[in-house]
Write a protein that holds these residues in place. Structure first.
Motif, mmCIF file in Angstrom:
data_model
loop_
_atom_site.group_PDB
_atom_site.id
_atom_site.type_symbol
_atom_site.label_atom_id
_atom_site.label_comp_id
_atom_site.label_asym_id
_atom_site.label_seq_id
_atom_site.Cartn_x
_atom_site.Cartn_y
_atom_site.Cartn_z
ATOM 1 N N TYR A 128 35.082 13.651 39.207
ATOM 2 C CA TYR A 128 35.809 14.477 40.177
ATOM 3 C C TYR A 128 36.270 15.792 39.549
ATOM 4 N N VAL A 129 36.750 15.742 38.315
ATOM 5 C CA VAL A 129 37.167 16.974 37.633
ATOM 6 C C VAL A 129 35.977 17.921 37.488
ATOM 7 N N SER A 130 34.815 17.334 37.147
ATOM 8 C CA SER A 130 33.599 18.142 37.071
ATOM 9 C C SER A 130 33.230 18.697 38.446
ATOM 10 N N PHE A 131 33.371 17.847 39.474
ATOM 11 C CA PHE A 131 33.087 18.241 40.854
ATOM 12 C C PHE A 131 33.981 19.408 41.290
ATOM 13 N N ALA A 132 35.263 19.391 40.861
ATOM 14 C CA ALA A 132 36.229 20.409 41.279
ATOM 15 C C ALA A 132 36.146 21.694 40.472
ATOM 16 N N THR A 133 35.460 21.676 39.339
ATOM 17 C CA THR A 133 35.449 22.835 38.441
ATOM 18 C C THR A 133 34.995 24.130 39.116
ATOM 19 N N PRO A 134 33.877 24.167 39.850
ATOM 20 C CA PRO A 134 33.482 25.420 40.495
ATOM 21 C C PRO A 134 34.525 25.944 41.485
ATOM 22 N N PHE A 135 35.214 25.017 42.191
ATOM 23 C CA PHE A 135 36.253 25.448 43.129
ATOM 24 C C PHE A 135 37.445 26.028 42.375
ATOM 25 N N ILE A 136 37.852 25.399 41.278
ATOM 26 C CA ILE A 136 38.960 25.919 40.467
ATOM 27 C C ILE A 136 38.610 27.311 39.944
ATOM 28 N N LEU A 137 37.370 27.477 39.497
ATOM 29 C CA LEU A 137 36.923 28.784 39.030
ATOM 30 C C LEU A 137 36.997 29.809 40.163
ATOM 31 N N PHE A 138 36.560 29.398 41.351
ATOM 32 C CA PHE A 138 36.630 30.266 42.543
ATOM 33 C C PHE A 138 38.068 30.699 42.814
ATOM 34 N N VAL A 139 39.017 29.756 42.775
ATOM 35 C CA VAL A 139 40.427 30.069 43.040
ATOM 36 C C VAL A 139 40.993 31.015 41.981
ATOM 37 N N LEU A 140 40.722 30.739 40.711
ATOM 38 C CA LEU A 140 41.234 31.597 39.631
ATOM 39 C C LEU A 140 40.714 33.027 39.757
ATOM 40 N N LEU A 141 39.455 33.166 40.103
ATOM 41 C CA LEU A 141 38.861 34.496 40.242
ATOM 42 C C LEU A 141 39.438 35.230 41.452
ATOM 43 N N LYS A 142 39.683 34.499 42.540
ATOM 44 C CA LYS A 142 40.264 35.120 43.730
ATOM 45 C C LYS A 142 41.706 35.558 43.485
ATOM 46 N N GLY A 160 29.936 35.926 42.854
ATOM 47 C CA GLY A 160 30.150 37.369 42.997
ATOM 48 C C GLY A 160 31.363 37.841 42.229
ATOM 49 N N GLU A 161 32.479 37.120 42.385
ATOM 50 C CA GLU A 161 33.711 37.492 41.665
ATOM 51 C C GLU A 161 33.539 37.305 40.159
ATOM 52 N N LEU A 162 32.809 36.266 39.749
ATOM 53 C CA LEU A 162 32.577 36.040 38.320
ATOM 54 C C LEU A 162 31.771 37.185 37.726
ATOM 55 N N ASN A 163 30.751 37.629 38.438
ATOM 56 C CA ASN A 163 29.939 38.751 37.971
ATOM 57 C C ASN A 163 30.795 40.009 37.790
ATOM 58 N N LYS A 164 31.663 40.286 38.770
ATOM 59 C CA LYS A 164 32.536 41.463 38.700
ATOM 60 C C LYS A 164 33.537 41.335 37.558
ATOM 61 N N PHE A 165 34.104 40.131 37.400
ATOM 62 C CA PHE A 165 35.082 39.900 36.339
ATOM 63 C C PHE A 165 34.456 40.134 34.961
ATOM 64 N N LEU A 166 33.273 39.567 34.747
ATOM 65 C CA LEU A 166 32.602 39.719 33.452
ATOM 66 C C LEU A 166 32.206 41.177 33.200
ATOM 67 N N LYS A 167 31.790 41.872 34.254
ATOM 68 C CA LYS A 167 31.428 43.287 34.119
ATOM 69 C C LYS A 167 32.638 44.116 33.703
ATOM 70 N N ASP A 168 33.779 43.885 34.366
ATOM 71 C CA ASP A 168 35.008 44.617 34.030
ATOM 72 C C ASP A 168 35.484 44.270 32.624
ATOM 73 N N LEU A 169 35.326 43.008 32.243
ATOM 74 C CA LEU A 169 35.760 42.576 30.920
ATOM 75 C C LEU A 169 34.944 43.237 29.822
ATOM 76 N N CYS A 170 33.634 43.349 30.040
ATOM 77 C CA CYS A 170 32.747 43.928 29.023
ATOM 78 C C CYS A 170 32.903 45.448 28.913
ATOM 79 N N GLU A 171 33.334 46.084 30.007
ATOM 80 C CA GLU A 171 33.466 47.537 30.002
ATOM 81 C C GLU A 171 34.535 47.968 29.010
ATOM 82 N N GLY A 172 34.183 48.896 28.144
ATOM 83 C CA GLY A 172 35.135 49.385 27.147
ATOM 84 C C GLY A 172 35.277 48.472 25.950
ATOM 85 N N SER A 173 34.377 47.487 25.811
ATOM 86 C CA SER A 173 34.423 46.584 24.656
ATOM 87 C C SER A 173 33.220 46.845 23.763
#
Length: 403
Positions: free
Chosen positions: A89-103, A172-185
């Motif tokens: 169940y924790v594995s099942f919920a992981t993508p949703f938790i990631l979705f919530v954190l990114l939002k 989509g949000e993960l892609n944007k987050f990683l792009k912003d994180l890499c910028e200026g690094s």
């Protein structure tokens, strides 16, 4: 349910290694307070819980394979199946938790003020209820050695499908987050693209692969992701000036170094502005270092307000010196930037909020082939700035003599 046939002992050691890595990341992340570090910290906490469950399940599987417990001692089968489905169940919920954190990262704590997101939340609770119900049925059937029904087997296929759906929502949000994180690094544009392709696309392969082989493939990928995110965040932390929040000299040299490595990035539209606060020592001596810091923060704020929307790199070079690297266009020139900067500074000086008047000496050069390195480029702008600074001192001296 059959016990994992692929080396449960190795799985146990894998979980221990993951716990060690995640513990180290959490310890380091707790020292940094930023929106980027918060999302990495919270995801690491969730993965830590998952790593513990994977380790516990693998350890129970070792006991089962080695027949350390008989099938009916202390309800071992029930315990084994229950831990397996909690882990699942924790594995099942992981993508949703990631979705919530990114939002939350993108929209703040009020991200639920949206009908679509509330519907997604509702869908998660419905699928979670289905998971708990079916898991309870399978645990009962397994512990009582009852043949698992066809409906229960279909449920096992339902799990990866829902996981992939939730990860699709987060992609989509993960892609944007990683792009912003890499910028200026330290990460180059090409490496940033490769990282995003890997961490955004690979889960769609890892989720069904992990389900088919009963292995925590998605978990391993996310541990790698938070590790990479932590490395990039640490690099950014040492590339930012602690007082003004601007890029520091190290990051300037890295930025220019990348430009000078690519001939297609170098043309006469590339400009560098070198800026120095006039009589900064006098501000510190007369008004104190707190006012000196205030002057630095004021200039940093004016530099940011005057910046173009893109192709404008601002840096605190050293002490009271700042640099701006920009790409000129027909509508945005270096002189436009300088004019906007002086206008913003005049607003601050005329606001009545400062005990001192801040003035700047500015040197500006355009790139040409005679500048063979970033050091040559910076030195040229620096020399022009010092020429203007000498003129300012001469004018100030003449004014004092007249008085």
């Amino acid at each position: 349910m059959e016990s994992i046939s692929i080396n449960a002992t190795s799985m146990f050691y894998f979980s221990v290694a993951a716990i060690f890595i995640l513990f180290t990341l959490l310890k380091n992340q707790s020292l940094v307070v930023s929106s980027n570090s918060k999302i990495t910290f919270n995801l690491s906490l969730f993965l830590m819980a998952q790593a513990f469950l994977i380790g516990l399940f693998a350890l129970l599987d070792v006991f089962k394979e080695k027949a350390i417990f008989t099938e009916h001692v202390l309800g071992f089968n029930t315990i084994f199946a229950s831990v397996g489905f909690i882990m699942g169940y924790v594995s099942f919920a992981t993508p949703f938790i990631l979705f919530v954190l990114l939002k939350i990262h993108a929209h703040g704590n009020h991200f639920m003020n949206n009908k679509i997101r509330r519907s997604i939340y509702g869908f998660f609770f419905i699928t979670s209820a289905i998971y708990v119900y079916e898991a309870t049925c399978i645990i009962y059937e397994y512990s009582h050695e009852i043949t698992i029904t066809q409906a229960d087997r279909l449920f096992l296929i339902f799990i990866p499908v829902v996981k992939m759906l939730f990860f699709l929502l987060a992609a989509g949000e993960l892609n944007k987050f990683l792009k912003d994180l890499c910028e200026g690094s330290i990460v180059s544009k090409q490496a940033s693209v490769l990282l995003r392709i890997f961490f955004v696309i690979a889960p769609f392969i890892m989720i069904p692969l992990g389900w088919f082989y009963t292995l925590p493939c998605m978990f391993g990928l996310l541990v790698c992701m938070v590790f990479v995110m932590q490395l990039i965040s640490q690099d950014r932390a040492v590339s930012v000036d602690f007082l003004t929040g601007l890029n520091n000299r190290k990051e300037l040299m890295r930025y220019l170094g990348r430009l000078f490595e690519k001939s297609d990035e170098l043309d006469h539209n590339l400009g560098l502005i070198f800026i120095d606060i006039n009589d900064f020592k006098g501000i510190n001596d007369t008004y104190g270092h707190n006012q000196g810091d205030k002057a630095l923060l004021t200039v940093a704020s004016c530099l940011k307000k005057a910046a173009f929307k893109k192709n404008c790199f601002i840096c605190r070079y050293a002490g009271d010196e700042f640099t701006v690297v920009l790409k000129e266009s027909t509508s945005e020139t270096a002189q436009d930037y300088i004019d906007a900067l002086e206008k913003e500074l005049d607003k601050c000086n005329n606001s009545g909020n400062y005990a001192m008047t801040i003035s700047l000496s500015i040197g500006h050069v355009q790139y040409s082939e005679k500048y063979l390195s970033p050091d040559d480029f910076i030195a040229a702008a620096d020399n022009l700035m010092y020429d203007q600074k000498a003129k300012h001192k001469e004018e100030h001296r003449n004014l004092e003599e007249m008085i």
